[in-house]
Design a protein around this motif. Structure first.
Motif, PDB file in Angstrom:
ATOM      1  N   GLN A  74       0.874  -1.145   0.037  1.00 44.95           N
ATOM      2  CA  GLN A  74       0.072   0.041  -0.094  1.00 44.95           C
ATOM      3  C   GLN A  74       0.900   1.346   0.022  1.00 44.95           C
ATOM      4  OE1 GLN A  74      -2.303  -0.697   3.642  1.00 44.95           O
ATOM      5  NE2 GLN A  74      -3.903  -2.103   2.396  1.00 44.95           N
ATOM      6  N   ALA A 107      -2.397  -8.161  -2.518  1.00 47.61           N
ATOM      7  CA  ALA A 107      -3.671  -7.962  -2.620  1.00 47.61           C
ATOM      8  C   ALA A 107      -4.630  -9.096  -2.618  1.00 47.61           C
ATOM      9  CB  ALA A 107      -4.328  -7.199  -3.940  1.00 47.61           C
ATOM     10  N   THR A 229     -10.132  -4.051  -1.299  1.00 48.01           N
ATOM     11  CA  THR A 229      -8.864  -4.088  -1.985  1.00 48.01           C
ATOM     12  C   THR A 229      -8.259  -2.595  -1.886  1.00 48.01           C
ATOM     13  OG1 THR A 229      -9.104  -3.942  -4.175  1.00 48.01           O
ATOM     14  CG2 THR A 229      -8.847  -6.257  -2.898  1.00 48.01           C
ATOM     15  N   GLU A 231      -7.352  -0.238  -3.988  1.00 49.11           N
ATOM     16  CA  GLU A 231      -7.500   0.143  -5.238  1.00 49.11           C
ATOM     17  C   GLU A 231      -8.273   1.305  -5.585  1.00 49.11           C
ATOM     18  OE1 GLU A 231      -5.995  -2.008  -8.965  1.00 49.11           O
ATOM     19  OE2 GLU A 231      -8.077  -2.752  -8.668  1.00 49.11           O
ATOM     20  N   THR A 240      -5.328  -5.137  -9.628  1.00 45.94           N
ATOM     21  CA  THR A 240      -5.572  -6.262  -8.472  1.00 45.94           C
ATOM     22  C   THR A 240      -6.943  -6.499  -8.179  1.00 45.94           C
ATOM     23  OG1 THR A 240      -5.541  -4.661  -6.732  1.00 45.94           O
ATOM     24  CG2 THR A 240      -3.382  -5.259  -7.086  1.00 45.94           C
TER      25      THR A 240
END
Length: 287
Positions: A74, A107, A229, A231, A240
């Motif tokens: 991250q 992920a 996730t 994203e 991902t």
């Protein structure tokens, strides 16, 4: 902590003891590669013990090494907009390839730990009992819906994937009791899909969602598989999230296969055998 982890590693490097500094140096040398390393591999690369790696991770606020890897993935944020936040403009092919693999592995690892197994069981129940199944998705999720059709048509029941909003709406309106509609949407905020979920449910269908927790779509579904996730699809190309969706589809298809039992295996074998004549034979070694 996740988004400034790399900065904190650099800032605190001189404060660490000799062994922990070795771990930090390996990570800072190529953070993307580090996200894909097992604890044993990282320990070996740093010439330290695995307990030292765990101690290092807790020193930076992580619960353990898996949690640290997630936070490290991250923290590769701030990259090139509309590609992926892990990638930076000057990255070489080696760097951005390693980053994409590392972010995807991290992920998937996080999603595996968060997925609700009871929800998987419920969705397998609905899919096993379905008279026919419709998979809906748009954009990157549309490709996942088509992959789901390829998996589920083998179960000897009508299965279709639709990636056009108008077709989805018409199919939803024509549903009956016993039909199952599976809507795939990472954000769960696409207005058309939320409306279509409501239309299908009002027509009598069971509506299953693979989507974000507490999203507008999840509220319209009979049951959901909710996986969050890190994203941001408003700014970055979905990468991902698509892999997680594909993996969840594989898990559901496997669950349905197992529910069908051993008596169903000859049917699957017949489909597999039908492809045999379409392939060139494997060349034997030495020829």
């Amino acid at each position: 902590m996740a988004h400034d982890l790399l900065d904190r590693l650099r800032e605190r490097l001189e404060e660490l003891n000799r062994s922990e500094r070795k771990v930090a140096n390996v990570i800072l040398e190529d953070p993307a590669v580090a996200t894909s390393l097992s604890i044993a591999s990282l320990a070996q690369a740093a010439s330290v013990s695995e307990p030292t790696v765990n101690r290092f991770c807790r020193n930076f606020g992580a619960k353990g090494y898996p949690d640290f890897k997630i936070k490290l993935a991250q923290s590769l944020a701030g990259g090139t907009p509309y590609v992926t936040r892990a990638v930076e403009p000057g990255d070489t092919a080696t760097q951005y390839t390693h980053k994409i693999f590392g972010a995807t592995i991290a992920a998937l690892d996080e999603a595996q730990r968060e997925v609700d197994m009871a929800a998987v069981e419920r969705m397998v129940d609905y899919l096993t009992q379905a008279k026919q199944i419709h998979f809906f998705g748009l954009g990157a999720s549309g490709a996942v819906a088509q992959d789901a059709q390829h998996k589920f048509f083998r179960f000897n029941l009508p299965v279709m994937a639709y990636v056009d909003v108008l077709m989805q709406r018409m199919v939803a309106a024509a549903c009956h009791t016993g039909d199952v509609v599976v809507i795939i949407s990472y954000t769960g905020r696409t207005r058309e899909l939320v409306d279509i979920a409501r239309v299908a449910r009002e027509a009598g269908a069971v509506v299953l969602g693979i989507t974000a927790p507490n999203s507008p779509l999840s509220l319209e579904c009979t049951s959901t598989l909710e996986v969050a996730t890190p994203e941001d699809t408003d700014h970055y190309m979905p990468m991902t999230s698509r892999m997680i969706q594909l993996t969840l589809i594989d898990a559901l298809a496997t669950g349905v296969t197992l529910r069908r039992g051993e008596d169903f295996l000859p049917h699957l074998k017949k489909i597999k055998d039908s492809l045999r004549d379409t392939r060139f034979p494997v060349e034997k070694a030495g020829k």
